[in-house]
Write a protein that holds these residues in place. Structure first.
Motif, short mmCIF file in Angstrom:
data_model
loop_
_atom_site.label_atom_id
_atom_site.label_comp_id
_atom_site.label_asym_id
_atom_site.label_seq_id
_atom_site.Cartn_x
_atom_site.Cartn_y
_atom_site.Cartn_z
N UNK A 129 9.07 47.87 29.40
CA UNK A 129 9.64 47.49 28.11
C UNK A 129 11.16 47.74 28.04
N UNK A 130 11.69 48.44 29.02
CA UNK A 130 13.12 48.75 29.02
C UNK A 130 13.94 47.46 29.14
N UNK A 131 15.03 47.40 28.39
CA UNK A 131 15.88 46.22 28.37
C UNK A 131 17.17 46.39 29.17
N UNK A 132 17.44 47.60 29.62
CA UNK A 132 18.72 47.90 30.23
C UNK A 132 18.88 47.42 31.66
N UNK A 133 20.14 47.30 32.08
CA UNK A 133 20.45 46.95 33.46
C UNK A 133 20.21 48.13 34.39
#
Length: 238
Positions: free
Chosen positions: A75-79
């Motif tokens: 679910x993480x959206x980060x790079x």
């Protein structure tokens, strides 16, 4: 944007201190995913009371910490994705150093200072006592990839999924091994974490400082399983 994935279960005693040590370092547009596995104490009330918009609470149905971490990472959206336990404390400079190193490599693993429940230092250099370092065969036999000390690029997560379903292989060792097989890793000697060991910790101090008490046949089986999945991955991605 970068992400920090924190898994929780009845972590009311230490969770606020850990989250504040993270929030002090990350950027304004970053996110902290707190993935809770059905806590029955005040963990979520404490998290909510912090009142930081960067925190996103999710309710896991995993009932096992490895699966909870996998759900949170997906679910993480980060790079860049950091992994964090509920009971440690980030030391100043962790976030900035990891981001800088990840410009050149795919995964970093930072050193830590091992402490007791009250943050009294038990061992000042985790790497030295546990012989931490890179090497696929080395880590397949004796894992030194610990999730609470790791950060990695999103591209690595994509390469590592789906992860082996067996409980003989943790999410952290799998990420480390895949990173070595597909890219570059770096172990950072500077301690950037107070690695708190206490009665409720998933990994006990005795288990880290002394030989495992698991039966020999289970130890051998674990190594066989890890090497099997490593070989399978290499065959499929060769």
């Amino acid at each position: 944007m970068n992400s920090v994935c924190v898994t929780t279960y009845n972590g009311e005693r230490y969770i606020e201190q850990q989250l504040r040590s993270i929030l002090e370092q990350i950027a304004a547009d970053d996110e902290v995913i707190v993935s809770d596995d059905g806590s029955t104490d005040n963990t979520l009330k404490i998290v909510d009371s912090i009142g930081d918009k960067r925190i996103r609470i999710r309710h896991s149905s995993a009932h096992y910490f490895k699966d909870n971490f996998i759900e949170a990472m997906c679910e993480a959206k980060g790079d860049i994705i950091f992994l964090s336990d509920q009971d440690d404390v980030w030391l100043p400079g962790k976030y900035e150093r990891c981001i800088k190193e990840l410009e050149e490599v795919d995964l970093v693993c930072t050193n830590s200072e091992m402490t007791d429940g009250e943050l009294n230092i038990i061992e000042p250099n985790f790497f030295s006592i546990y012989h931490s370092g890179p090497g696929v065969f080395k880590n397949a036999l004796n894992n030194t990839y610990y999730g609470s000390c790791m950060a990695f690029r999103r591209s690595l997560l994509k390469a590592a999924l789906p992860m082996p379903s067996t409980r003989e292989i943790g999410h952290d060792i799998w990420l480390g091994l895949v990173a070595e097989m597909t890219g570059k890793v770096r172990f950072i000697d500077t301690p950037y974490l107070l690695y708190r060991r206490h009665e409720g910790a998933k990994t006990s101090t005795n288990g880290l400082l002394h030989r495992s008490k698991r039966p020999l046949w289970l130890k051998i089986w674990n190594r066989v399983v890890v090497l099997y999945y490593v070989s399978k991955f290499k065959l499929n991605h060769g």
